[in-house]
Design a protein around this motif. Sequence first.
Motif, PDB file in Angstrom:
ATOM      1  N   ILE A 159      -0.053  -6.713   6.282  1.00 25.10           N
ATOM      2  CA  ILE A 159      -0.726  -7.927   5.814  1.00 25.10           C
ATOM      3  C   ILE A 159      -1.791  -8.358   6.831  1.00 25.10           C
ATOM      4  CG2 ILE A 159      -0.367 -10.310   5.048  1.00 25.10           C
ATOM      5  CD1 ILE A 159       2.648  -9.517   4.648  1.00 25.10           C
ATOM      6  N   LYS A 160      -1.447  -8.238   8.114  1.00 28.30           N
ATOM      7  CA  LYS A 160      -2.365  -8.685   9.167  1.00 28.30           C
ATOM      8  C   LYS A 160      -3.376  -7.608   9.545  1.00 28.30           C
ATOM      9  CE  LYS A 160       1.044 -11.839  11.116  1.00 28.30           C
ATOM     10  NZ  LYS A 160       2.216 -11.859  12.004  1.00 28.30           N
ATOM     11  N   GLY A 161      -3.235  -6.410   8.956  1.00 29.22           N
ATOM     12  CA  GLY A 161      -4.184  -5.336   9.252  1.00 29.22           C
ATOM     13  C   GLY A 161      -4.036  -4.746  10.644  1.00 29.22           C
ATOM     14  N   ARG A 162      -2.832  -4.879  11.234  1.00 28.02           N
ATOM     15  CA  ARG A 162      -2.621  -4.291  12.574  1.00 28.02           C
ATOM     16  C   ARG A 162      -1.814  -2.999  12.432  1.00 28.02           C
ATOM     17  NH1 ARG A 162      -1.758  -9.632  15.108  1.00 28.02           N
ATOM     18  NH2 ARG A 162       0.476  -9.362  14.871  1.00 28.02           N
ATOM     19  N   TYR A 183       9.227  -0.421  21.197  1.00 30.29           N
ATOM     20  CA  TYR A 183       8.097  -0.403  20.244  1.00 30.29           C
ATOM     21  C   TYR A 183       8.494  -0.623  18.778  1.00 30.29           C
ATOM     22  CZ  TYR A 183       6.217   1.986  24.337  1.00 30.29           C
ATOM     23  OH  TYR A 183       5.876   2.320  25.618  1.00 30.29           O
ATOM     24  N   VAL A 184       9.799  -0.820  18.492  1.00 31.25           N
ATOM     25  CA  VAL A 184      10.195  -0.899  17.083  1.00 31.25           C
ATOM     26  C   VAL A 184       9.588  -2.128  16.404  1.00 31.25           C
ATOM     27  CG1 VAL A 184      12.410  -2.119  17.300  1.00 31.25           C
ATOM     28  CG2 VAL A 184      12.119  -0.377  15.518  1.00 31.25           C
ATOM     29  N   GLU A 185       9.269  -3.160  17.217  1.00 32.13           N
ATOM     30  CA  GLU A 185       8.650  -4.371  16.645  1.00 32.13           C
ATOM     31  C   GLU A 185       7.227  -4.082  16.138  1.00 32.13           C
ATOM     32  OE1 GLU A 185       9.528  -3.958  19.755  1.00 32.13           O
ATOM     33  OE2 GLU A 185       7.783  -4.352  21.037  1.00 32.13           O
ATOM     34  N   HIS A 186       6.637  -2.962  16.582  1.00 32.70           N
ATOM     35  CA  HIS A 186       5.318  -2.577  16.037  1.00 32.70           C
ATOM     36  C   HIS A 186       5.416  -2.163  14.576  1.00 32.70           C
ATOM     37  CE1 HIS A 186       3.657  -1.321  20.278  1.00 32.70           C
ATOM     38  NE2 HIS A 186       4.096  -2.570  20.230  1.00 32.70           N
ATOM     39  N   LEU A 187       6.634  -1.889  14.129  1.00 31.26           N
ATOM     40  CA  LEU A 187       6.822  -1.383  12.764  1.00 31.26           C
ATOM     41  C   LEU A 187       7.165  -2.493  11.766  1.00 31.26           C
ATOM     42  CD1 LEU A 187       8.817   1.851  13.730  1.00 31.26           C
ATOM     43  CD2 LEU A 187       6.390   1.656  13.207  1.00 31.26           C
ATOM     44  N   LEU A 188       7.123  -3.746  12.211  1.00 37.05           N
ATOM     45  CA  LEU A 188       7.394  -4.870  11.300  1.00 37.05           C
ATOM     46  C   LEU A 188       6.419  -4.837  10.116  1.00 37.05           C
ATOM     47  CD1 LEU A 188       8.015  -7.684  13.948  1.00 37.05           C
ATOM     48  CD2 LEU A 188       9.679  -6.836  12.277  1.00 37.05           C
ATOM     49  N   PRO A 189       6.912  -5.123   8.909  1.00 38.47           N
ATOM     50  CA  PRO A 189       6.055  -5.024   7.712  1.00 38.47           C
ATOM     51  C   PRO A 189       4.833  -5.949   7.748  1.00 38.47           C
ATOM     52  CG  PRO A 189       8.355  -5.465   7.117  1.00 38.47           C
ATOM     53  CD  PRO A 189       8.294  -5.468   8.599  1.00 38.47           C
ATOM     54  N   ASP A 190       4.912  -7.034   8.507  1.00 42.54           N
ATOM     55  CA  ASP A 190       3.772  -7.972   8.614  1.00 42.54           C
ATOM     56  C   ASP A 190       2.482  -7.279   9.020  1.00 42.54           C
ATOM     57  OD1 ASP A 190       5.225 -10.147   7.917  1.00 42.54           O
ATOM     58  OD2 ASP A 190       5.568 -10.867   9.959  1.00 42.54           O
ATOM     59  N   ARG A 191       2.605  -6.136   9.734  1.00 41.96           N
ATOM     60  CA  ARG A 191       1.393  -5.504  10.277  1.00 41.96           C
ATOM     61  C   ARG A 191       0.423  -5.093   9.172  1.00 41.96           C
ATOM     62  NH1 ARG A 191       4.875  -0.989  10.143  1.00 41.96           N
ATOM     63  NH2 ARG A 191       3.910   0.910   9.340  1.00 41.96           N
ATOM     64  N   GLY A 246       0.787  -1.232   0.000  1.00 38.98           N
ATOM     65  CA  GLY A 246       0.000   0.000   0.000  1.00 38.98           C
ATOM     66  C   GLY A 246       0.816   1.277   0.000  1.00 38.98           C
ATOM     67  N   LEU A 247       2.048   1.214  -0.519  1.00 38.71           N
ATOM     68  CA  LEU A 247       2.870   2.427  -0.584  1.00 38.71           C
ATOM     69  C   LEU A 247       2.285   3.402  -1.592  1.00 38.71           C
ATOM     70  CD1 LEU A 247       6.488   0.918  -0.672  1.00 38.71           C
ATOM     71  CD2 LEU A 247       5.276   1.845   1.302  1.00 38.71           C
ATOM     72  N   ARG A 248       2.307   4.681  -1.234  1.00 39.32           N
ATOM     73  CA  ARG A 248       1.853   5.721  -2.159  1.00 39.32           C
ATOM     74  C   ARG A 248       2.913   6.817  -2.214  1.00 39.32           C
ATOM     75  NH1 ARG A 248      -4.089   6.601  -3.474  1.00 39.32           N
ATOM     76  NH2 ARG A 248      -3.049   6.084  -5.423  1.00 39.32           N
TER      77      ARG A 248
END
Lengths: 378, 95
Positions: free
Chosen positions: A366-369, A356-364, A216-218
């Motif tokens: 895909i998982k909608g978090r 909190y850097v783990e909140h920035l993992l790209p998986d979020r 979803g990069l713009r």
Amino acid sequence: MKTGLVIIGAGIIGVMTALNLVEKGYRDIMIVEKKYPGSGGSFRCATGIRASFTSLEHVELMKRSIQLWPILSEKYNIPYARHGYVWLFTREEDLEMFRCIVDFHNKNGVPTRIVSPEEIAELVPTIKTDQLVGGVYDPLAGKASCFKALLNPLAYIIRKGVKLVESTTVYKVLIESGRARGVLTDKGVIEADKVLVAAGYGSKEILRESIGVDFGLRNIPKHALITEGYQRVFKPLLIDWETSSYIVQVLHGGFLIGSSLPEEPDKPPRSRLEYPVKAVNVWIRYFPWLAYTNIMRYWTGYYVMTPDHHPLIGPLSTVENLYIATGFSGHGFMMSPAVGEVMADYILGEKPGIPYVEHLLPDRIIKGRLVKEIAVFG
Amino acid sequence: MDPRKVIVCRCENVTLADLEEAIEKGYRDLESLKRYLRIGMGPCQGMHCLLFTAKYLARKLGKSVEEVYLPRNRVPLNPVPARYFIRRDWREMTG
């Protein structure tokens, strides 16, 4: 060709990651760049550096970055100064909203404060404050030379054995039984044990081709111009909140003014006459003398935005040895020292130390978090 | 002639000695030399210095001038006083 790690993109993020790896003794790195180093956002940026954000993720990452900037400045001869930021408000409601944001900053170790028009006049010599109701001052913020910040560490890591391959386009990351094993370029295949995608907006296509995921990069077009260089007039970077335009007297002396125009995303921006009109008219209200400066250069650039305006940093859970660092949403330059450190930790299999850097993992994505802003605007 | 006395870029006061030192340090393309030394970033926008630097670099590296390619020119080609852009209707014009 074969290497340990391929970094796609010789922007500030790729170079800072490679620098941290080299400092930790990992040197088997090849940086593959589509054009020349810094040719995307890095060399077009406003060079501002601040921790005064509205989410814990951004604040903590930037607090670490601001610890690192003076160290890098010393080690690699990068001009850097803690000259501060001042937000300027012409409307009472904006000032009110920022009172909550300043509270949030202060609770989290960022020493911003509300300032009166009189205090703004002291912080910013020659400014006309008659239309101002107040402002916010961030003394921890600053600026650095984007050119030296990239070129000096790059020259250093090349001396240490890192290879830079310029004018080479990466089409996709090659993946075999769930593991990255190299990249396909317009000049052939480069085999690698690990791959880092740090290609700005270019990452979108590369990742879609490689793993079929759209993050979803713009690309949001931005405009900037700079005047000829003058003696120091004022130190802080100033933001006119009402027009969301900024002015900074860069360390070399020119006045850099940045803003946006109403435009469609993802299209290449063109130079437009409206831009210098906006830049000049916003800022002569504060600095009438600006009318007598000479505009030297006007260029365009992008903010590479993610759906939650926070960067994608880290490994992917679905593909081994594939790492992502992109989508900095206009803040990649200032964050790069901390991001370089975090990415080097991930690539070497260590746990990054920034909260909190783990909140920035790209998986979020895909998982909608998505990351939530704590201090809410408006 | 003493390379310290040969001025390559007058706007930013860069000498031939600076240029040689930068090439020696590994800045071997025009885009990097421009940012490292500020050649071409002053008021002349590179009209005097960049072509010279391109030719010098090409000869030094045994490449053609096309191969060290010239950076893109940005508008305005000559510095323009900011006052020329003052307009009463700027808000309507810029959205």
